[in-house]
Design a protein around this motif. Structure first.
Motif, short mmCIF file in Angstrom:
data_model
loop_
_atom_site.label_atom_id
_atom_site.label_comp_id
_atom_site.label_asym_id
_atom_site.label_seq_id
_atom_site.Cartn_x
_atom_site.Cartn_y
_atom_site.Cartn_z
N UNK A 167 0.83 -1.20 0.00
CA UNK A 167 0.00 0.00 0.00
C UNK A 167 0.87 1.26 0.00
N UNK A 168 1.86 1.31 0.88
CA UNK A 168 2.73 2.47 0.95
C UNK A 168 3.52 2.68 -0.33
N UNK A 169 4.07 1.58 -0.87
CA UNK A 169 4.83 1.66 -2.12
C UNK A 169 3.92 2.11 -3.26
N UNK A 170 2.70 1.55 -3.33
CA UNK A 170 1.78 1.92 -4.39
C UNK A 170 1.36 3.38 -4.31
N UNK A 171 1.10 3.86 -3.10
CA UNK A 171 0.72 5.26 -2.92
C UNK A 171 1.86 6.18 -3.37
N UNK A 172 3.10 5.84 -2.96
CA UNK A 172 4.25 6.66 -3.35
C UNK A 172 4.42 6.70 -4.86
N UNK A 173 4.28 5.54 -5.51
CA UNK A 173 4.43 5.49 -6.97
C UNK A 173 3.30 6.23 -7.67
N UNK A 174 2.06 6.09 -7.15
CA UNK A 174 0.93 6.80 -7.76
C UNK A 174 1.11 8.31 -7.66
N UNK A 175 1.58 8.78 -6.51
CA UNK A 175 1.79 10.22 -6.36
C UNK A 175 2.93 10.70 -7.25
N UNK A 238 -3.61 18.75 5.52
CA UNK A 238 -4.16 18.78 6.87
C UNK A 238 -5.67 18.99 6.85
N UNK A 239 -6.16 19.73 5.87
CA UNK A 239 -7.59 20.01 5.79
C UNK A 239 -8.39 18.82 5.25
N UNK A 240 -7.81 18.08 4.29
CA UNK A 240 -8.60 17.04 3.63
C UNK A 240 -8.45 15.66 4.25
N UNK A 241 -7.40 15.43 5.03
CA UNK A 241 -7.20 14.10 5.60
C UNK A 241 -8.41 13.64 6.42
N UNK A 242 -8.92 14.46 7.36
CA UNK A 242 -10.09 13.98 8.13
C UNK A 242 -11.33 13.78 7.28
N UNK A 243 -11.44 14.48 6.17
CA UNK A 243 -12.62 14.37 5.32
C UNK A 243 -12.60 13.13 4.44
N UNK A 244 -11.41 12.70 4.01
CA UNK A 244 -11.30 11.64 3.00
C UNK A 244 -10.90 10.29 3.55
N UNK A 245 -10.22 10.26 4.69
CA UNK A 245 -9.50 9.04 5.06
C UNK A 245 -10.45 7.86 5.31
N UNK A 246 -11.67 8.12 5.74
CA UNK A 246 -12.59 7.01 6.02
C UNK A 246 -13.08 6.34 4.74
N UNK A 247 -13.19 7.10 3.65
CA UNK A 247 -13.73 6.54 2.41
C UNK A 247 -12.67 6.31 1.34
N UNK A 248 -11.61 7.13 1.33
CA UNK A 248 -10.55 7.01 0.33
C UNK A 248 -9.20 7.19 1.04
N UNK A 249 -8.77 6.21 1.85
CA UNK A 249 -7.55 6.38 2.65
C UNK A 249 -6.31 6.62 1.81
N UNK A 250 -6.21 5.98 0.65
CA UNK A 250 -5.02 6.18 -0.19
C UNK A 250 -4.92 7.63 -0.64
#
Length: 302
Positions: A167-175, A238-250
């Motif tokens: 997951x971490x590797x995939x997120x880093x590569x996607x970004x 910082x603003x979007x993490x609490x809004x998105x993490x439950x539905x789109x954590x990546x």
């Protein structure tokens, strides 16, 4: 440009090659890194303040920053959404509000801007021209990268385990891929050669590095643009993490870029639960390593 790339990469790899076991030394390194970051940001602001024709260039810089922030945001969200669809990730349901330290963290995200503005005002109104400031910033950056290499090596993290975290590797590569795609799209707007545009897009939120590295290679105006782009990434994250993490954590973890392993990590932990922590550390670590490498490589092509 090749020499500049080596100046970026050599201290980082040298620090990463040294293993330390003294916890007192690591504490000293931590506070030294923090002090160096703000010292470098002051020098970045000083260079901006003493730049000829600053007032005439501010409008163009603002437009470039907004274009970078918006295009990178859209590209990163699309890339991370596609990764989420391919490798969905579930998180704990965290009841209640975000931790009490959230507001403090959000305000702390503004401190780099304050440091740069203080340097800018001092350079514009108070201090005489300081030709040694750029060289001083270069040496400070090299020392900072050496210490960061030490921190990365001695953070108690196994590089093998980080690379094994899919997951971490995939997120880093996607970004990374989506950021480079955004940089390519922005080439006509930025008016930069392709390799310089990709270097500007490779900060991944590491504002103290991108501001100075890009500033030395492309001038203080572009250093200011790179800095503002990356510090705004941190604030938006910082603003979007609490809004998105439950539905789109990546998407929530990934948009923070390199900050996911340090500055935005407490908000990721409090909003998404413990399972998000190793993913955030892995992606943040890999992006922290990739950012100077990519900037160095792209800038060396000029």
């Amino acid at each position: 440009m090749l020499t500049g790339a080596l100046l970026i990469l050599a201290p980082l790899f040298l620090g990463f090659a040294i293993a330390l076991e003294n916890r007192r030394a690591m504490t000293i390194i931590h506070y030294t890194v923090e002090g160096l970051v703000y010292f470098i940001l002051l020098l970045l602001g000083l260079g901006l303040g003493q730049m000829e024709g600053l007032a005439a260039q501010l409008g163009g810089m603002a437009a470039q920053v907004m274009a970078l922030v918006l295009v990178l945001f859209v590209a990163n969200m699309m890339g991370l959404w596609l990764f989420h669809r391919w490798q969905p990730m579930s998180v704990e349901r965290v009841e209640g509000n975000v931790s009490p330290g959230y507001r403090r963290l959000f305000l702390a995200g503004l401190k780099p801007l304050v440091a740069v503005i203080a340097g800018l005002l001092a350079g514009y109104y108070l201090l005489p021209d300081m030709p040694m400031a750029e060289q001083l910033a270069t040496w400070a950056l090299m020392f900072l990268l050496f210490l960061i290499g030490l921190q990365l090596r001695n953070a108690g993290l196994s590089l093998r385990k980080l690379l094994m975290n899919r997951q971490g590797l995939g997120i880093a590569l996607a970004l990374t891929v989506s950021s480079l795609a955004a940089g390519a799209v922005l080439i006509p707007w930025l008016g930069l050669p392709w390799h310089d545009a990709l270097a500007v897009a490779s900060g991944f939120g590491w504002y103290s590095l991108s501001g100075i590295v890009i500033g030395e290679a492309l001038g203080p105006a572009w250093g200011g643009v790179a800095f503002l782009n990356d510090v705004l990434r941190e604030i938006v994250a910082l603003a979007i993490i609490p809004l998105l993490i439950a539905i789109r954590p990546a998407m929530a973890i990934g948009y923070g870029g390199a900050t996911a392993m340090d500055f935005t990590l407490p908000v990721i932990r409090s909003s998404g639960g413990l399972p998000c922590v190793p993913v955030a550390i892995a992606s943040g670590f890999l992006l922290s390593f990739l950012s100077p490498v990519l900037m160095g490589v792209f800038l060396s092509l000029g």
